[in-house]
Write an enzyme that holds these catalytic residues in place. Structure first.
Site, PDB file in Angstrom:
ATOM      1  N   ASP A 133      97.603 120.722 -30.170  1.00  0.00           N
ATOM      2  CA  ASP A 133      97.977 121.887 -30.985  1.00  0.00           C
ATOM      3  C   ASP A 133      96.682 122.595 -31.333  1.00  0.00           C
ATOM      4  OD1 ASP A 133      98.779 123.720 -32.922  1.00  0.00           O
ATOM      5  OD2 ASP A 133     100.116 122.309 -33.946  1.00  0.00           O
ATOM      6  N   HIS A 157      99.384 129.976 -40.709  1.00  0.00           N
ATOM      7  CA  HIS A 157     100.641 130.020 -41.456  1.00  0.00           C
ATOM      8  C   HIS A 157     100.570 131.322 -42.237  1.00  0.00           C
ATOM      9  CE1 HIS A 157     100.740 125.361 -41.227  1.00  0.00           C
ATOM     10  NE2 HIS A 157     101.160 125.926 -40.118  1.00  0.00           N
ATOM     11  N   ASP A 205      72.304 122.601 -49.613  1.00  0.00           N
ATOM     12  CA  ASP A 205      72.142 124.055 -49.521  1.00  0.00           C
ATOM     13  C   ASP A 205      72.705 124.625 -48.217  1.00  0.00           C
ATOM     14  OD1 ASP A 205      70.298 122.882 -47.915  1.00  0.00           O
ATOM     15  OD2 ASP A 205      68.575 124.067 -48.597  1.00  0.00           O
ATOM     16  N   HIS A 220     106.886 129.546 -38.134  1.00  0.00           N
ATOM     17  CA  HIS A 220     106.328 130.237 -39.302  1.00  0.00           C
ATOM     18  C   HIS A 220     105.773 131.559 -38.829  1.00  0.00           C
ATOM     19  CE1 HIS A 220     102.470 128.837 -37.627  1.00  0.00           C
ATOM     20  NE2 HIS A 220     103.066 127.660 -37.463  1.00  0.00           N
ATOM     21  N   HIS A 277      99.743 116.083 -38.646  1.00  0.00           N
ATOM     22  CA  HIS A 277      98.468 116.787 -38.791  1.00  0.00           C
ATOM     23  C   HIS A 277      97.294 115.884 -38.416  1.00  0.00           C
ATOM     24  CE1 HIS A 277     100.468 119.950 -41.619  1.00  0.00           C
ATOM     25  NE2 HIS A 277     100.720 120.163 -40.354  1.00  0.00           N
ATOM     26  N   GLU A 335     104.995 124.682 -28.607  1.00  0.00           N
ATOM     27  CA  GLU A 335     104.841 125.783 -29.563  1.00  0.00           C
ATOM     28  C   GLU A 335     104.306 127.039 -28.883  1.00  0.00           C
ATOM     29  OE1 GLU A 335     101.879 125.126 -32.671  1.00  0.00           O
ATOM     30  OE2 GLU A 335     102.920 126.584 -33.940  1.00  0.00           O
ATOM     31  N   HIS A 384     109.849 118.801 -39.343  1.00  0.00           N
ATOM     32  CA  HIS A 384     109.204 120.055 -39.767  1.00  0.00           C
ATOM     33  C   HIS A 384     110.071 121.250 -39.359  1.00  0.00           C
ATOM     34  CE1 HIS A 384     107.889 120.825 -35.603  1.00  0.00           C
ATOM     35  NE2 HIS A 384     107.418 119.586 -35.548  1.00  0.00           N
ATOM     36  N   ARG A 424     105.804 118.153 -28.953  1.00  0.00           N
ATOM     37  CA  ARG A 424     106.042 119.466 -29.588  1.00  0.00           C
ATOM     38  C   ARG A 424     105.649 120.532 -28.575  1.00  0.00           C
ATOM     39  NH1 ARG A 424     103.583 118.726 -33.901  1.00  0.00           N
ATOM     40  NH2 ARG A 424     101.547 119.734 -33.699  1.00  0.00           N
ATOM     41  N   TYR A 475     109.535 113.271 -32.660  1.00  0.00           N
ATOM     42  CA  TYR A 475     108.530 112.229 -32.873  1.00  0.00           C
ATOM     43  C   TYR A 475     109.293 110.937 -33.115  1.00  0.00           C
ATOM     44  CZ  TYR A 475     106.554 116.763 -33.836  1.00  0.00           C
ATOM     45  OH  TYR A 475     106.232 118.098 -33.746  1.00  0.00           O
ATOM     46  N   GLU A 523     108.370 126.247 -32.554  1.00  0.00           N
ATOM     47  CA  GLU A 523     107.699 124.967 -32.322  1.00  0.00           C
ATOM     48  C   GLU A 523     108.554 123.748 -32.649  1.00  0.00           C
ATOM     49  OE1 GLU A 523     104.533 123.969 -35.119  1.00  0.00           O
ATOM     50  OE2 GLU A 523     104.651 125.998 -35.931  1.00  0.00           O
ATOM     51  N   ASP A 548      98.467 130.051 -32.073  1.00  0.00           N
ATOM     52  CA  ASP A 548      98.881 128.704 -32.487  1.00  0.00           C
ATOM     53  C   ASP A 548      99.773 128.152 -31.372  1.00  0.00           C
ATOM     54  OD1 ASP A 548      99.641 126.425 -33.846  1.00  0.00           O
ATOM     55  OD2 ASP A 548     100.827 127.465 -35.378  1.00  0.00           O
TER      56      ASP A 548
HETATM   57  N1  GLY Z   1      98.961 124.170 -36.172  1.00  0.00           N
HETATM   58  C1  GLY Z   1      99.788 124.124 -37.286  1.00  0.00           C
HETATM   59  C2  GLY Z   1     101.149 124.484 -36.950  1.00  0.00           C
HETATM   60  O1  GLY Z   1     101.551 124.399 -35.830  1.00  0.00           O
HETATM   61  O2  GLY Z   1     101.888 124.939 -37.768  1.00  0.00           O
HETATM   62 MN    MN Z   2     102.519 126.388 -35.891  1.00  0.00          MN
HETATM   63 MN    MN Z   3     100.436 124.589 -34.128  1.00  0.00          MN
END
Ligand code: GLY
Ligand code: MN
Ligand code: MN
Length: 440
Positions: free
Chosen positions: A261, A363, A41, A356, A244, A409, A352, A407, A390, A386, A272
């Protein structure tokens, strides 16, 4: 720092723009997010549906907005949980239909248990229903029921809509372009999130666990009335190569990099941010080489984040080009740069996109491929930049590079001239990062 907000006037303006887009003979049905069960619950913390919140500002579950352009008793009808002192003592305050009218600009408001009674009548005589079918929230069968009842009543009235269209193209096109107030809210979320990343760099020491760094960042958000806008990635060493990674429970070793991240959400808008820095405060030669390359890709992608350039072709294109050429210089890729881009060899290291849209959703919504072409950037769009590299731990690659994941970003606002970096307050230059970690 003052805390910006979206005004009631702005919500009213959004609804007006939205109703002009769906047309005078349409009716829109916009459900709130349901509460979701975590276990037995216990519910997950409630998070409002972004489209619903965008159009109403109403932050309660179990609600439904109806927008009926030109309706004589008012176009904005909000169904909300009724006031109930006993329930409110257990579960928290409710605005009720009274509050929906007094504080959220509803022209009329009713209790949610009147929805099934009132919807067929509201739909009757409208040509088009704007409602997004297929969401896993249980509304579809109810909507179909109202349609059937409106149709059955056609002998006495004008009947049900003959077309059903998704809400999404209308709301999402609107959400793609941020207003001045939205940019202020996003700047607040971004600034606090940048400060949280600075804090992570300052406290990080070899021997700590990833979850301790995550706790520092989340505590910083919480102290500013924010929560994570998505699951934070706190990835030491080769965990950074899992795109991820969210386990966030490994010890941090001297000599490794730490990729974080994480972005906080404020009043429904998220940041982000990704930064990558050495656990022990000093980059090794190989880490430095990869990092400088990612930073250069970031710089090149930002340079073309201007009106008229294309999100995929130009922005992603710039970082692919920089990264591929740099990987050839480092000996990690061999061959002709254009051929390595053409056959996508760079994807072994950079798999990637470069960014975005970002806003209420990390996103965020908005069409990337209108008419099948990469979208041209326009002022008011906010997107991430970003790039990342890797390095896989495979036999074909010299072991000194293995497991390096970097990365960087930021969230940038497209505007006339150079883009505005909303997340610039957390450093990226190697000398600045090392100085910050030394406590300088
Ligand atoms: N945190 C997800 C991305 O960077 O797109
Ligand atoms: Mn991102
Ligand atoms: Mn991110």
């Amino acid at each position: 720092m003052n805390t910006p907000n979206i005004s009631q006037q702005e919500y009213a303006d959004r609804r007006k723009t939205f109703m002009e887009a769906i047309g005078p003979d349409a009716i829109a049905v916009v459900p709130a997010a349901p509460e979701r069960t975590r276990n037995h619950d216990v519910h997950y913390p409630f998070r409002q549906d972004s489209d619903f919140r965008y159009l109403t500002g109403f932050d309660e579950p179990d609600a439904l907005a109806v927008l009926a352009p030109g309706r004589s008793d008012g176009a904005f009808i909000l169904f909300a949980r009724p006031r109930d002192p006993e329930m409110e003592q257990w579960e928290g305050r409710r605005a009720g239909p009274e509050g929906a009218m007094a504080h959220y600009g509803a022209d009329e408001a009713f209790a949610v248990d009147e929805i099934d009674k009132r919807l067929p009548g509201l739909m009757s005589g409208r040509k088009r229903l704007a409602y997004t079918l297929g969401a896993p929230t249980g509304w579809d069968s109810r909507v179909i029921g109202w349609m059937q009842r409106a149709r059955a009543a056609a002998r006495k009235g004008p009947g049900a809509p003959t077309e059903v269209v998704s809400l999404e193209p209308f709301v999402h096109e609107q959400r793609l372009f941020k207003s001045a107030a939205e940019i202020e809210v996003m700047q607040y979320a971004s600034t606090v999130s940048a400060q949280a990343h600075v804090r992570a760099m300052q406290v990080c020491k070899a021997g700590m666990n990833e979850f301790e760094i995550e706790a520092e960042i989340h505590a910083y958000f919480a102290r500013h009335g924010m929560e994570p806008g998505y699951g934070s990635i706190v990835a030491g060493g080769d965990n950074a190569c899992i795109l991820h990674y969210t386990e966030n429970n490994a010890p941090l070793n001297d000599g490794d990099l730490l990729l974080i991240d994480s972005g906080g959400e404020y009043r429904g808008y998220t940041a982000d941010i990704t930064r990558t820095f050495p656990v022990g405060g000093k980059f090794t030669g190989e880490q430095r080489a990869i990092y400088e390359l990612v930073l250069e890709a970031h710089t090149q992608a930002c340079a073309v984040s201007v009106p008229g350039k294309r999100q995929r072709d130009d922005v992603h294109g710039a970082s692919i080009k920089t990264i591929t050429a740099g990987l050839v210089d480092l000996g990690l890729l061999k061959g002709d740069v254009d051929a390595l881009i053409e056959d996508e060899s760079y994807k072994q290291f950079f798999m990637h996109g470069t960014g975005h849209w970002i806003g209420m959703d990390v996103h965020d919504v908005g069409n990337y491929w209108p008419g099948g072409e990469s979208r041209k950037l326009e002022p008011g769009m906010v997107m991430t930049i970003e790039p990342g590299i890797y390095v896989p731990s495979t036999d074909a690659i010299d072991a000194r590079w293995h497991g390096i994941g970097v990365r960087l970003e930021d969230d940038v606002l497209v505007q006339d001239g150079a883009p505005r970096n909303l997340t610039a307050d957390v450093p990226k230059a190697i000398n600045e990062v090392e100085a910050l970690m030394r406590g300088a």
